[in-house]
Design a protein around this motif. Structure first.
Motif, PDB file in Angstrom:
ATOM      1  N   ASP A 116       0.820  -1.218   0.000  1.00 55.57           N
ATOM      2  CA  ASP A 116       0.000   0.000   0.000  1.00 55.57           C
ATOM      3  C   ASP A 116       0.850   1.264   0.000  1.00 55.57           C
ATOM      4  O   ASP A 116       0.508   2.261   0.655  1.00 55.57           O
ATOM      5  CB  ASP A 116      -0.968   0.016   1.200  1.00 55.57           C
ATOM      6  N   VAL A 117       1.959   1.253  -0.742  1.00 55.53           N
ATOM      7  CA  VAL A 117       2.823   2.441  -0.795  1.00 55.53           C
ATOM      8  C   VAL A 117       2.217   3.557  -1.636  1.00 55.53           C
ATOM      9  O   VAL A 117       2.823   4.619  -1.794  1.00 55.53           O
ATOM     10  CB  VAL A 117       4.234   2.085  -1.331  1.00 55.53           C
ATOM     11  N   ASN A 118       1.026   3.335  -2.169  1.00 55.52           N
ATOM     12  CA  ASN A 118       0.305   4.414  -2.842  1.00 55.52           C
ATOM     13  C   ASN A 118      -0.244   5.420  -1.833  1.00 55.52           C
ATOM     14  O   ASN A 118      -0.635   6.525  -2.198  1.00 55.52           O
ATOM     15  CB  ASN A 118      -0.848   3.843  -3.680  1.00 55.52           C
ATOM     16  N   ARG A 119      -0.260   5.032  -0.538  1.00 58.35           N
ATOM     17  CA  ARG A 119      -0.721   5.931   0.516  1.00 58.35           C
ATOM     18  C   ARG A 119       0.469   6.717   1.071  1.00 58.35           C
ATOM     19  O   ARG A 119       1.614   6.268   1.029  1.00 58.35           O
ATOM     20  CB  ARG A 119      -1.403   5.133   1.630  1.00 58.35           C
ATOM     21  N   VAL A 120       0.175   7.887   1.612  1.00 54.45           N
ATOM     22  CA  VAL A 120       1.226   8.828   2.043  1.00 54.45           C
ATOM     23  C   VAL A 120       2.122   8.217   3.118  1.00 54.45           C
ATOM     24  O   VAL A 120       3.353   8.291   3.030  1.00 54.45           O
ATOM     25  CB  VAL A 120       0.603  10.144   2.555  1.00 54.45           C
ATOM     26  N   VAL A 121       1.537   7.646   4.158  1.00 58.91           N
ATOM     27  CA  VAL A 121       2.333   7.095   5.262  1.00 58.91           C
ATOM     28  C   VAL A 121       3.270   5.998   4.788  1.00 58.91           C
ATOM     29  O   VAL A 121       4.479   6.016   5.062  1.00 58.91           O
ATOM     30  CB  VAL A 121       1.417   6.563   6.389  1.00 58.91           C
ATOM     31  N   GLU A 122       2.743   5.024   4.068  1.00 60.36           N
ATOM     32  CA  GLU A 122       3.564   3.914   3.602  1.00 60.36           C
ATOM     33  C   GLU A 122       4.658   4.397   2.647  1.00 60.36           C
ATOM     34  O   GLU A 122       5.782   3.881   2.673  1.00 60.36           O
ATOM     35  CB  GLU A 122       2.681   2.872   2.904  1.00 60.36           C
ATOM     36  N   ASP A 123       4.334   5.373   1.835  1.00 60.36           N
ATOM     37  CA  ASP A 123       5.298   5.929   0.889  1.00 60.36           C
ATOM     38  C   ASP A 123       6.447   6.618   1.618  1.00 60.36           C
ATOM     39  O   ASP A 123       7.621   6.267   1.453  1.00 60.36           O
ATOM     40  CB  ASP A 123       4.579   6.911  -0.042  1.00 60.36           C
ATOM     41  N   LYS A 124       6.124   7.589   2.458  1.00 56.19           N
ATOM     42  CA  LYS A 124       7.160   8.399   3.111  1.00 56.19           C
ATOM     43  C   LYS A 124       7.951   7.629   4.153  1.00 56.19           C
ATOM     44  O   LYS A 124       9.180   7.752   4.241  1.00 56.19           O
ATOM     45  CB  LYS A 124       6.528   9.646   3.733  1.00 56.19           C
ATOM     46  N   PHE A 125       7.265   6.821   4.960  1.00 55.17           N
ATOM     47  CA  PHE A 125       7.967   6.116   6.027  1.00 55.17           C
ATOM     48  C   PHE A 125       8.845   4.988   5.483  1.00 55.17           C
ATOM     49  O   PHE A 125       9.914   4.711   6.048  1.00 55.17           O
ATOM     50  CB  PHE A 125       6.975   5.588   7.067  1.00 55.17           C
ATOM     51  N   SER A 126       8.429   4.335   4.417  1.00 59.61           N
ATOM     52  CA  SER A 126       9.291   3.285   3.850  1.00 59.61           C
ATOM     53  C   SER A 126      10.552   3.888   3.255  1.00 59.61           C
ATOM     54  O   SER A 126      11.646   3.337   3.410  1.00 59.61           O
ATOM     55  CB  SER A 126       8.526   2.475   2.799  1.00 59.61           C
ATOM     56  N   MET A 127      10.428   5.028   2.599  1.00 59.64           N
ATOM     57  CA  MET A 127      11.605   5.678   2.018  1.00 59.64           C
ATOM     58  C   MET A 127      12.526   6.242   3.099  1.00 59.64           C
ATOM     59  O   MET A 127      13.756   6.214   2.974  1.00 59.64           O
ATOM     60  CB  MET A 127      11.175   6.800   1.070  1.00 59.64           C
ATOM     61  N   ALA A 128      11.958   6.755   4.190  1.00 61.18           N
ATOM     62  CA  ALA A 128      12.758   7.371   5.245  1.00 61.18           C
ATOM     63  C   ALA A 128      13.464   6.348   6.127  1.00 61.18           C
ATOM     64  O   ALA A 128      14.635   6.533   6.490  1.00 61.18           O
ATOM     65  CB  ALA A 128      11.873   8.275   6.106  1.00 61.18           C
ATOM     66  N   PHE A 129      12.770   5.247   6.481  1.00 56.54           N
ATOM     67  CA  PHE A 129      13.328   4.329   7.478  1.00 56.54           C
ATOM     68  C   PHE A 129      13.783   2.981   6.907  1.00 56.54           C
ATOM     69  O   PHE A 129      14.520   2.246   7.575  1.00 56.54           O
ATOM     70  CB  PHE A 129      12.318   4.123   8.606  1.00 56.54           C
ATOM     71  N   LEU A 130      13.360   2.655   5.694  1.00 58.08           N
ATOM     72  CA  LEU A 130      13.906   1.479   5.010  1.00 58.08           C
ATOM     73  C   LEU A 130      14.908   1.912   3.940  1.00 58.08           C
ATOM     74  O   LEU A 130      15.714   1.099   3.503  1.00 58.08           O
ATOM     75  CB  LEU A 130      12.781   0.647   4.393  1.00 58.08           C
ATOM     76  N   CYS A 131      14.820   3.166   3.555  1.00 61.96           N
ATOM     77  CA  CYS A 131      15.793   3.851   2.713  1.00 61.96           C
ATOM     78  C   CYS A 131      15.671   3.551   1.213  1.00 61.96           C
ATOM     79  O   CYS A 131      15.663   2.377   0.805  1.00 61.96           O
ATOM     80  CB  CYS A 131      17.221   3.569   3.152  1.00 61.96           C
ATOM     81  N   GLN A 132      15.607   4.616   0.455  1.00 66.79           N
ATOM     82  CA  GLN A 132      15.524   4.482  -0.999  1.00 66.79           C
ATOM     83  C   GLN A 132      16.732   3.736  -1.557  1.00 66.79           C
ATOM     84  O   GLN A 132      16.623   2.981  -2.514  1.00 66.79           O
ATOM     85  CB  GLN A 132      15.407   5.865  -1.650  1.00 66.79           C
ATOM     86  N   GLY A 133      17.906   3.944  -0.924  1.00 70.47           N
ATOM     87  CA  GLY A 133      19.122   3.275  -1.383  1.00 70.47           C
ATOM     88  C   GLY A 133      19.098   1.772  -1.194  1.00 70.47           C
ATOM     89  O   GLY A 133      19.878   1.047  -1.832  1.00 70.47           O
ATOM     90  N   TYR A 134      18.215   1.267  -0.322  1.00 72.36           N
ATOM     91  CA  TYR A 134      18.082  -0.170  -0.099  1.00 72.36           C
ATOM     92  C   TYR A 134      16.930  -0.772  -0.911  1.00 72.36           C
ATOM     93  O   TYR A 134      16.716  -1.989  -0.862  1.00 72.36           O
ATOM     94  CB  TYR A 134      17.835  -0.467   1.382  1.00 72.36           C
ATOM     95  N   MET A 135      16.184   0.055  -1.624  1.00 74.86           N
ATOM     96  CA  MET A 135      15.046  -0.462  -2.379  1.00 74.86           C
ATOM     97  C   MET A 135      15.516  -1.220  -3.609  1.00 74.86           C
ATOM     98  O   MET A 135      16.315  -0.718  -4.398  1.00 74.86           O
ATOM     99  CB  MET A 135      14.101   0.674  -2.789  1.00 74.86           C
ATOM    100  N   LYS A 136      14.992  -2.430  -3.768  1.00 72.08           N
ATOM    101  CA  LYS A 136      15.367  -3.282  -4.890  1.00 72.08           C
ATOM    102  C   LYS A 136      14.351  -3.220  -6.021  1.00 72.08           C
ATOM    103  O   LYS A 136      14.704  -3.356  -7.191  1.00 72.08           O
ATOM    104  CB  LYS A 136      15.504  -4.735  -4.431  1.00 72.08           C
ATOM    105  N   LYS A 137      13.060  -3.019  -5.652  1.00 75.35           N
ATOM    106  CA  LYS A 137      12.023  -3.084  -6.684  1.00 75.35           C
ATOM    107  C   LYS A 137      10.722  -2.500  -6.150  1.00 75.35           C
ATOM    108  O   LYS A 137      10.438  -2.591  -4.954  1.00 75.35           O
ATOM    109  CB  LYS A 137      11.797  -4.548  -7.100  1.00 75.35           C
ATOM    110  N   GLN A 138       9.947  -1.898  -7.051  1.00 73.50           N
ATOM    111  CA  GLN A 138       8.566  -1.546  -6.738  1.00 73.50           C
ATOM    112  C   GLN A 138       7.679  -2.111  -7.822  1.00 73.50           C
ATOM    113  O   GLN A 138       7.921  -1.925  -9.008  1.00 73.50           O
ATOM    114  CB  GLN A 138       8.350  -0.035  -6.635  1.00 73.50           C
ATOM    115  N   GLU A 139       6.658  -2.829  -7.374  1.00 76.91           N
ATOM    116  CA  GLU A 139       5.677  -3.410  -8.300  1.00 76.91           C
ATOM    117  C   GLU A 139       4.301  -3.017  -7.810  1.00 76.91           C
ATOM    118  O   GLU A 139       3.862  -3.453  -6.744  1.00 76.91           O
ATOM    119  CB  GLU A 139       5.810  -4.929  -8.353  1.00 76.91           C
ATOM    120  N   GLY A 140       3.615  -2.157  -8.563  1.00 76.48           N
ATOM    121  CA  GLY A 140       2.306  -1.704  -8.128  1.00 76.48           C
ATOM    122  C   GLY A 140       2.390  -0.991  -6.800  1.00 76.48           C
ATOM    123  O   GLY A 140       3.132  -0.026  -6.641  1.00 76.48           O
TER     124      GLY A 140
END
Length: 293
Positions: free
Chosen positions: A248-272
């Motif tokens: 549900d990263v289409n929602r504001v909380v999931e979007d911002k908090f995942s990028m801030a605390f899981l880090c964009q640099g650690y992101m491997k993939k986004q699907e939907g």
């Protein structure tokens, strides 16, 4: 993790396909093991009706063995459930496939899921032989699922946060008490979940799925603390990497908090609406920054 409507037929086909593929792999492994054992017996023997009769009887007995290529009960239950149910998981075919590919490589492993729903039996079956734990906010829902699937391991969790506190919690999360690596159970950070079952803190999780708690209205608990805690569990492991998924990263909380605390640099993939992060241990390198630069 509870769907509001039935999903498309192709999602059901995917689930059946995944289970059948897993079953095929199980059967092939069993067959290979059996063929290796059979190579130790003589290849050429003198033919006689008596020997043929005895061999047939022995073969028939072996075929009836309880351990001979039998479908594991949890997989059989999952196949029956998803082939007969009109309710399908909330995630799409492509979103499920992202996590399924990682489970294919790592299972049997330790899988932690924030949320308990109609897809829980699927995740547990895809991690057959491993440990899959579900954390759920709704006690009545836990009891309902337990009556249907008593083999699933689930625990009740309470959340003190609310979606309307997200902006303030984001500011809190930037403080030194929240970026210091340590056990979330003893953290001074307001975002850390400290009331989880003890086994959740003690286990080294290979995969963590954040698909709960509820987060679609202002008074709902939101996933701020779940996302933060998942990231800190990954960083606090002694060594290795943890695959973390946020739905549900289409929602504001999931979007911002995942990028801030899981880090964009650690992101491997986004699907939907699903993001996949791979977070390394920070304990084996104390100079590693909270997020990669």
């Amino acid at each position: 993790m509870r769907p509001k409507t039935s999903q498309a037929l192709n999602l059901k086909v995917l689930l059946l396909g995944v289970f059948l593929a897993f079953l095929l792999l199980f059967v092939l492994r069993s067959s290979l093991s059996s063929s290796q054992e059979n190579t130790a017996s003589p290849i050429l023997e003198t033919f006689s009706p008596a020997k043929t009769s005895n061999a047939f009887k022995e073969s028939k007995t072996a075929d009836c063995s309880p351990t001979c290529n039998k479908i594991p009960r949890p997989l059989a239950q999952a196949l029956i459930h998803y082939s007969s149910s009109t309710i399908t998981p909330q995630q799409t075919l492509k979103e499920i496939s992202v996590t399924a590919k990682i489970l294919e490589k790592k299972s049997p492993c330790n899988l932690l899921v924030f949320g308990l729903g109609h897809d829980s039996l699927m995740w547990s079956s895809l991690n057959y032989g491993g440990r899959t734990v579900f954390l759920e906010e709704d006690e009545a829902w836990i009891e309902q699922i337990r009556r249907r699937f008593p083999m699933l391991e689930s625990y009740h969790v309470t959340y003190d946060s609310k979606v309307n506190q997200a902006e303030n919690l984001m500011d809190v999360g930037r403080g030194p008490e929240c970026t210091a690596v340590g056990d979330p159970k003893y953290s001074m950070c307001q975002l850390a979940l400290k009331g989880l079952p003890s086994e959740v803190y003690e286990m080294k999780w290979d995969l963590i799925m954040v698909d709960a708690p509820t987060g679609y209205y202002e008074e709902a608990p939101g996933r701020m603390t779940a996302i933060y805690t998942a990231g800190m569990m990954a960083r606090n492991r002694d060594e290795g990497e943890t695959d973390v998924f946020v739905h549900d990263v289409n929602r504001v909380v999931e979007d911002k908090f995942s990028m801030a605390f899981l880090c964009q640099g650690y992101m491997k993939k986004q699907e939907g609406r699903l993001r996949h992060f791979r977070i390394p241990s920070h304990k084996d390198n104390l100079d590693r920054p909270f997020c990669p630069e």
